[in-house]
Design a protein around this motif. Structure first.
Motif, short mmCIF file in Angstrom:
data_model
loop_
_atom_site.label_atom_id
_atom_site.label_comp_id
_atom_site.label_asym_id
_atom_site.label_seq_id
_atom_site.Cartn_x
_atom_site.Cartn_y
_atom_site.Cartn_z
N LYS A 146 0.79 -1.03 -0.01
CA LYS A 146 -0.31 0.37 -0.14
C LYS A 146 0.81 1.89 -0.05
N LEU A 147 2.03 1.28 -0.77
CA LEU A 147 2.85 2.77 -1.11
C LEU A 147 2.63 3.03 -2.36
N HIS A 148 1.00 3.77 -1.97
CA HIS A 148 0.79 4.16 -3.31
C HIS A 148 1.10 5.64 -3.91
N THR A 149 1.63 6.49 -2.96
CA THR A 149 2.25 8.00 -3.44
C THR A 149 4.18 7.34 -3.07
N GLU B 97 6.40 9.38 -1.75
CA GLU B 97 6.36 9.60 -0.53
C GLU B 97 6.85 8.16 0.05
N LEU B 98 5.81 7.37 0.47
CA LEU B 98 5.57 6.84 0.95
C LEU B 98 6.33 5.98 0.20
N TYR B 99 6.35 5.16 -0.92
CA TYR B 99 7.38 4.45 -1.27
C TYR B 99 8.72 4.48 -1.24
N ASN C 277 10.43 6.30 1.18
CA ASN C 277 10.45 6.82 2.88
C ASN C 277 10.02 5.12 3.33
N TYR C 278 10.08 4.03 2.46
CA TYR C 278 9.92 2.15 2.82
C TYR C 278 11.18 1.77 2.87
N ASN D 237 12.10 0.59 6.13
CA ASN D 237 11.85 -0.02 6.24
C ASN D 237 12.44 -1.44 5.53
#
Length: 210
Positions: A179-182, A184-186, A188-189, A193
């Motif tokens: 669920k890394l749909h932006t 920024e999320l991708y 940051n992961y 992580n």
């Protein structure tokens, strides 16, 4: 090939434009004329600075990997414990390569396909230098009794980079799965992580089982 320490602003501008085009259209799909047009510079000047598209790529590789070499080399004199140095090395690798995904994708394709005669001696020396730094850190940990005696040092870097590139080359799958749909999320992961997972993986290969 231009020395990366002697590049002027115009040469750096050309390298940035070439990197974007190579990553977008591929090396074969990008012409010197297109690079010159996008960089708003006379095509003759591109040839003057770099000689050929192949030499331009070589300069781009050195330009983008110079910081990696310096950052990893500095770990030799770092006062941190060996495992912390390894974690720093992994963080450096992931941050640098993630920030320069375009050139590394081009580079790995060129190395894998060997479609042209590129002089990658300097890049090979860079990789050997980075491996030497890694080997010194591992040796330090072994002498301190923290790391295992039998460690395949040559395979640690492929383990680090292989995990990163597998994740990146399967971006659509992992974006949906995690669920890394932006962007920024991708991003940051990757920097949190994924980096932590790689650090834990390498730690498992280095540390004595309790």
């Amino acid at each position: 090939m231009s020395n990366t320490t002697d590049l002027n602003d115009k040469q750096i501008q050309i390298l940035h434009v070439a990197e974007t085009l190579f990553a977008d259209k591929g090396f074969d799909g990008t012409s010197i004329r297109t690079i010159a047009k996008e960089a708003k510079i006379n095509i003759a000047m591109v040839s003057y600075y770099f000689g050929s598209k192949e030499r331009l790529l070589e300069s781009l590789i050195l330009y983008r990997t110079k910081d990696l070499k310096e950052s990893i080399g500095s770990l030799v004199t770092d006062d941190s414990p060996p495992l912390e140095k390894i974690n720093k090395l992994i963080t450096i690798y992931i941050h640098q390569i993630n920030a320069n995904k375009g050139i590394y994708r081009i580079l790995h394709f060129e190395i894998a396909t060997k479609k042209r005669d590129l002089n990658l001696k300097a890049f090979t020396e860079l990789r050997r230098g980075n491996l030497k730094t890694l080997a010194l850190i591992v040796e330090e940990g072994q002498k301190a009794g923290v790391f295992q005696k039998e460690i395949a040092v040559d395979l640690l870097t492929p383990t680090i980079l292989g995990t990163f590139f597998h994740f990146h080359m399967n971006k659509a799958y992992f974006v949906d799965l995690l669920k890394l749909h932006t962007d920024e999320l991708y991003e940051n992961y990757i920097l949190t992580n994924l980096t932590k997972h790689i650090q834990q993986t390498i730690k498992a290969l280095l540390i004595y089982e309790s």
